[in-house]
Write an enzyme that holds these catalytic residues in place. Structure first.
Site, PDB file in Angstrom:
ATOM      1  N   LYS A 186      35.648  37.795  42.961  1.00  0.00           N
ATOM      2  CA  LYS A 186      34.302  37.392  42.580  1.00  0.00           C
ATOM      3  C   LYS A 186      33.337  37.477  43.782  1.00  0.00           C
ATOM      4  O   LYS A 186      33.763  37.622  44.927  1.00  0.00           O
ATOM      5  CB  LYS A 186      34.322  35.970  42.005  1.00  0.00           C
ATOM      6  CG  LYS A 186      35.110  35.857  40.685  1.00  0.00           C
ATOM      7  CD  LYS A 186      34.545  36.728  39.571  1.00  0.00           C
ATOM      8  CE  LYS A 186      34.892  36.269  38.171  1.00  0.00           C
ATOM      9  NZ  LYS A 186      36.253  36.562  37.728  1.00  0.00           N
TER      10      LYS A 186
HETATM   11  C1  LIG Z   1      36.828  35.614  36.399  1.00  0.00           C
HETATM   12  C2  LIG Z   1      36.293  35.061  35.136  1.00  0.00           C
HETATM   13  C3  LIG Z   1      36.767  33.875  34.579  1.00  0.00           C
HETATM   14  C4  LIG Z   1      37.973  33.144  35.116  1.00  0.00           C
HETATM   15  O1  LIG Z   1      37.939  32.831  36.452  1.00  0.00           O
HETATM   16  P1  LIG Z   1      39.313  32.599  37.264  1.00  0.00           P
HETATM   17  O2  LIG Z   1      38.830  31.946  38.509  1.00  0.00           O
HETATM   18  O3  LIG Z   1      39.911  33.943  37.521  1.00  0.00           O
HETATM   19  O4  LIG Z   1      40.165  31.719  36.460  1.00  0.00           O
HETATM   20  C5  LIG Z   1      36.153  33.392  33.441  1.00  0.00           C
HETATM   21  N1  LIG Z   1      35.152  34.026  32.852  1.00  0.00           N
HETATM   22  C6  LIG Z   1      34.660  35.188  33.348  1.00  0.00           C
HETATM   23  C7  LIG Z   1      33.511  35.849  32.652  1.00  0.00           C
HETATM   24  C8  LIG Z   1      35.233  35.760  34.474  1.00  0.00           C
HETATM   25  O5  LIG Z   1      34.791  36.928  34.936  1.00  0.00           O
END
Ligand SMILES: *Cc1c(COP(=O)(O)O)cnc(C)c1O
Length: 394
Positions: A186
């Site tokens: 992210k």
């Molecule tokens: C990455 C993501 C998540 C989940 O996040 P994690 O930290 O990997 O559990 C949820 N919703 C969206 C849209 C994402 O891109």
């Protein structure tokens, strides 16, 4: 998009503070921790960044969604309207809350449309989980107004949209709760981690308790704390929060580079006949993690995606992607899950293999998104632009 591209001494220093104190737990050990409260400090920084009154860190974006649902009182039998274009975590969190995901149509923002939401509302609708996909926003003003009018809880999955805003207001602050992910790919990463923001004190307190077995976090002896609610363990560690603290300070710089790179590619492919762009309700608030565009029809989109891959500038064609569009969610279609989840909520669930979303198909089958990287040199960017224009000129 990923903050991991710019790890440096700043992250190392924050992590070393924690390792030197020897306290990796975010609560207690007051005397031993040398004044290090990395999770608490990152929560304060998140409030400053977003303008929310409260922030609560947790172990992942997925757990942030879980916590937000629980803290907003969404549970067994409730319907939660959400989008067919998202990462699977969104519907997982709804199912794990015991609630029923109801998929509604998107529009050319690549997010839920206000009309799609309205058409999906039933007397059992308790919440809308709106996902701000690929760094930009839904028509969040209209969606907020609709939810307010109908008395429906709005929760924003802003996991991919930290640093993005609509008319100067940070995404995640429109609903009762907003969620971020700090996983390893992210925009801002903690390695693993997530955060929930809210300006509702009761939602915040519930989130804080729910994510740590119900502990009320009053006083400094964990053994003597009360447990007002049943909770679970969704805690973040100080090590992860330390990485996030250094990363969050770089967010301004990250967004600036992303937008510059994105705009350079966008300006170049504007000239290609037949290309149109994702609708951005407020282009100034886009975080620039992706450049998303449309081909005139599904066949040319598939050809373009193939050409881009062959030219070495491959881009996600989400329509066929295993993780982000409902057509390939075969595990959901068959409700293949661990027994405990399936057993408790299977009754009353719709047949997910029968969902039809023609408008979303029409949009997603024409859409391609190019991920914007921070580390491209000027030369790499110029080459990418040249290859992209050639690959899209069908
Ligand atoms: C990455 C993501 C998540 C989940 O996040 P994690 O930290 O990997 O559990 C949820 N919703 C969206 C849209 C994402 O891109």
């Amino acid at each position: 998009m990923p903050g991991f591209e710019i790890f440096g001494d700043e992250e190392r220093k924050e992590v070393n503070d924690v390792l030197e104190s020897g306290v990796l737990f975010r609560y207690g050990f007051d005397a031993k921790r040398n004044g290090n409260w990395k999770a608490k400090e990152l929560e304060e920084e998140l409030c400053k960044l977003t303008g929310a009154s409260h922030a609560h860190l947790c172990s992942s974006g997925t757990s942030a969604l879980n916590i937000a649902l629980a803290a907003c009182g969404v549970g067994a039998g409730d319907e939660v309207i959400t989008t067919p274009f998202t990462f699977v975590a969104t519907f997982e969190a709804i199912l794990f809350a015991g609630a029923i995901p109801v998929f509604a149509e998107i529009d050319e923002t690549l997010c839920l449309s206000p009309e799609g939401i309205e058409a999906a509302i039933t007397p059992r609708t308790k919440a809308v989980m709106c996902v701000h996909m690929c760094g930009s926003m839904a028509k969040i003003d209209q969606i907020t107004a609709l939810c307010n009018k109908k008395g429906i809880v709005l929760i924003e999955d802003a996991c991919q949209a930290i640093g993005a805003s609509f008319k100067g207001k940070h995404l995640g602050t429109f609903g009762k709760a907003g969620c971020f992910s700090f996983d390893s790919v992210k925009t801002v990463t903690c390695g693993e981690g997530g955060g929930m923001i809210t300006s509702d004190r009761d939602v915040y307190l519930k989130a804080d308790q729910y994510s740590d077995h119900g502990h009320d976090h009053i006083g400094n002896d964990r053994g003597l704390e009360d447990h007002p609610i049943i909770g679970y363990n969704f805690r973040i560690s100080e090590l992860n929060a330390a990485v996030g603290k250094a990363q969050l300070r770089k967010l301004g710089q990250i967004i600036e580079i992303q937008k510059k790179n994105k705009n350079a590619i966008k300006d170049a492919i504007k000239t290609v006949p037949g290309i149109t762009f994702r609708e951005l309700p407020d282009e100034a608030g886009d975080s620039g993690t992706f450049l998303s565009f449309f081909l005139p029809d599904a066949e040319s989109a598939r050809t373009a995606a193939k050409n881009l891959a062959e030219a070495g500038v491959g881009c996600p064609y989400w329509f066929n992607n295993n993780w982000h569009y409902f057509r390939q969610w075969h595990h959901l279609h068959g409700m293949k899950s661990a027994a405990a989840v399936q057993g408790s909520i299977a009754q009353g669930l719709p047949d997910f293999s029968k969902i039809e979303l023609p408008e979303s198909d029409r949009i997603m089958s024409r859409a391609i998104s190019m991920q914007i990287m921070l580390s491209w040199t000027k030369e790499e960017l110029d080459q990418r632009i040249e290859k992209t224009v050639a690959a899209l000129t069908l």
